[in-house]
Design a protein around this motif. Structure first.
Motif, PDB file in Angstrom:
ATOM      1  N   PRO A   1     -17.433  15.433  19.304  1.00 41.50           N
ATOM      2  CA  PRO A   1     -16.505  15.946  20.816  1.00 41.50           C
ATOM      3  C   PRO A   1     -16.783  17.708  21.216  1.00 41.50           C
ATOM      4  O   PRO A   1     -16.909  18.293  20.591  1.00 41.50           O
ATOM      5  CB  PRO A   1     -15.651  15.773  20.366  1.00 41.50           C
ATOM      6  CG  PRO A   1     -15.950  15.631  18.969  1.00 41.50           C
ATOM      7  CD  PRO A   1     -16.805  14.669  18.492  1.00 41.50           C
TER       8      PRO A   1
ATOM      9  N   GLY B   1     -10.870  17.813  22.206  1.00 38.50           N
ATOM     10  CA  GLY B   1     -11.954  16.764  21.745  1.00 38.50           C
ATOM     11  C   GLY B   1     -12.444  15.314  22.527  1.00 38.50           C
ATOM     12  O   GLY B   1     -12.952  13.893  21.727  1.00 38.50           O
ATOM     13  N   SER B   2     -11.640  15.692  23.751  1.00 41.65           N
ATOM     14  CA  SER B   2     -11.385  14.059  23.914  1.00 41.65           C
ATOM     15  C   SER B   2     -12.990  14.000  25.111  1.00 41.65           C
ATOM     16  O   SER B   2     -12.647  13.305  26.201  1.00 41.65           O
ATOM     17  CB  SER B   2     -10.372  13.748  24.904  1.00 41.65           C
ATOM     18  OG  SER B   2      -9.054  13.917  23.789  1.00 41.65           O
TER      19      SER B   2
ATOM     20  N   TYR C   1     -16.879  14.087  25.356  1.00 41.48           N
ATOM     21  CA  TYR C   1     -18.411  14.190  24.946  1.00 41.48           C
ATOM     22  C   TYR C   1     -19.812  14.694  25.550  1.00 41.48           C
ATOM     23  O   TYR C   1     -19.305  13.851  26.363  1.00 41.48           O
ATOM     24  CB  TYR C   1     -18.634  12.869  23.333  1.00 41.48           C
ATOM     25  CG  TYR C   1     -17.305  12.551  22.752  1.00 41.48           C
ATOM     26  CD1 TYR C   1     -17.777  12.220  21.462  1.00 41.48           C
ATOM     27  CD2 TYR C   1     -16.015  12.240  22.949  1.00 41.48           C
ATOM     28  CE1 TYR C   1     -16.920  11.891  20.530  1.00 41.48           C
ATOM     29  CE2 TYR C   1     -15.173  11.647  21.670  1.00 41.48           C
ATOM     30  CZ  TYR C   1     -15.921  11.968  20.574  1.00 41.48           C
ATOM     31  OH  TYR C   1     -14.962  11.374  19.140  1.00 41.48           O
TER      32      TYR C   1
ATOM     33  N   GLU D   1     -15.512  10.881  28.299  1.00 37.67           N
ATOM     34  CA  GLU D   1     -13.957  10.485  27.668  1.00 37.67           C
ATOM     35  C   GLU D   1     -14.219  10.335  26.443  1.00 37.67           C
ATOM     36  O   GLU D   1     -15.142   8.974  26.177  1.00 37.67           O
ATOM     37  CB  GLU D   1     -13.208   9.688  28.661  1.00 37.67           C
ATOM     38  CG  GLU D   1     -13.461  10.367  29.479  1.00 37.67           C
ATOM     39  CD  GLU D   1     -12.605   9.290  31.268  1.00 37.67           C
ATOM     40  OE1 GLU D   1     -12.015  10.200  32.025  1.00 37.67           O
ATOM     41  OE2 GLU D   1     -12.575   7.718  30.476  1.00 37.67           O
ATOM     42  N   SER D   2     -13.301  10.364  25.158  1.00 36.42           N
ATOM     43  CA  SER D   2     -13.761   9.697  24.107  1.00 36.42           C
ATOM     44  C   SER D   2     -12.857   7.792  24.441  1.00 36.42           C
ATOM     45  O   SER D   2     -12.122   7.858  25.203  1.00 36.42           O
ATOM     46  CB  SER D   2     -12.496  10.490  23.255  1.00 36.42           C
ATOM     47  OG  SER D   2     -10.668  10.555  24.240  1.00 36.42           O
TER      48      SER D   2
END
Length: 347
Positions: free
Chosen positions: A25, A88-89, A91, A100-101
């Motif tokens: 991320p 962190g959403s 990658y 997107e995560s």
């Protein structure tokens, strides 16, 4: 060029065996979403078309209406929420390719999909399998890529965003660790509350490892047992026996050994076949036996039974439509994307 996979395309990535173990991320802002610098949208669309594979849209996330582009093979969606994208959403998963995560992907899907489809996609993402990139009927075992706690944490960071209310409710219903799309369907029908069409059975474990006792270990070559659905306090297991996904004779024999070993450990085992689950009346009869064994109420109103039939029917319809989808390698968008990913697993 910077392509951020969104919604359905992000779901395809996370549910495929091509998703990268190297991806990490990033700490990015809304301003760092898709841009077409160096590769205009029209040129990207033509590059996808030149792969000469099955058509379909590549869904991308952009930061504003100004950045939005549309073409035959590319569909852009705007991050229109007032909340920033949670840290962190996003990658990075390849050269110029981002996604997107799993948690943010589900938030995005929750705003688009009917309830049955969202629940199925969510349960699959919480599962322990992926689809082969080459053959959609082949499943790849893996560890879960997300969990309910992570999904709830993402929802908390996006108050008021479209879809978050539905996703939050679903977190109380879905079971983790499904091992196939059909197991997902069975688990949803068993667990969901009656008001949305489920059987409202007490909480159960899915594919949880059970230690063999000495006598039971003589009945199977397995080192431990993994009941499909298990009510531990009642020592009751529901085993889904399927001919799907290319079961071999050895695998079918192992399933029989699994059942006899569980019975040796005084676990009541109730099997359910593909045909039985496909037939609502047959499935309902099996559920009534489960209810009786668990000691819970079996009678419901006609209206509640109709809701259960409708949910079961819609779930099967979605599952069948998913099975008919081409494998990723057969689609133009993924023929373009896969060579640009950082790492491809053995698929």
């Amino acid at each position: 060029m910077r392509l951020v996979l969104d919604g359905i395309t992000a779901y395809e990535y996370w549910m495929s065996a091509s998703n990268s173990v190297l991806s990490k991320p990033l700490d990015v802002s809304v301003g760092c979403l898709t841009d077409f610098d160096g590769l205009p949208c029209g040129e990207l669309s033509r590059a996808i078309a030149r792969t000469d594979a099955k058509p379909g849209e590549l869904h991308l996330l952009v930061s504003s209406q100004h950045e939005r582009r549309q073409s035959r093979n590319v569909c852009c969606h705007v991050w229109a929420n007032k909340n920033p994208i949670p840290k962190g959403s996003i990658y990075q998963v390849g050269t110029g390719i981002y996604v997107e995560s799993p948690e943010l992907c589900l938030v995005r899907l929750a705003a688009l999909l009917p309830r049955e489809e969202l629940l199925h996609c969510m349960s699959n993402m919480l599962g322990i399998f992926a689809f082969s990139t080459l053959d959609r009927m082949s499943l790849i075992s893996r560890e879960s890529i997300t969990n309910v706690d992570k999904i709830r944490d993402c929802v908390r960071k996006l108050p008021g965003m479209q879809g978050t209310k539905a996703l939050w409710s679903a977190c109380s219903w879905v079971a983790e660790r499904s091992a196939s799309p059909r197991e997902t369907s069975v688990n949803l029908c068993l667990a969901l509350p009656t008001r949305v069409g489920g059987q409202a059975l007490p909480p159960f474990e899915v594919n949880a490892v059970q230690t063999l006792d000495e006598e039971a270990s003589r009945l199977t070559v397995k080192k431990h047992l993994v009941p499909d659905v298990y009510w531990r306090s009642k020592k009751l297991a529901l085993e889904y026996n399927s001919s799907k996904h290319h079961d071999t004779e050895d695998e079918l024999e192992a399933d029989l050994e699994k059942i006899t070993a569980m019975q040796k450990m005084d676990i009541t085992v109730i099997p359910i076949s593909t045909r039985q689950f496909n037939d609502f009346d047959a499935f309902d009869a099996i559920v009534k036996r489960v209810r009786k064994t668990l000691g819970v109420r079996t009678k419901v109103s006609v209206t509640a039974q109709e809701r259960r039939w409708k949910f079961h029917t819609e779930l099967l319809k979605f599952e069948r439509s998913e099975r008919k989808q081409p494998s990723l390698i057969e689609t133009a968008r993924w023929k373009y994307l896969i060579p640009r990913l950082y790492h491809e697993r053995d698929y």
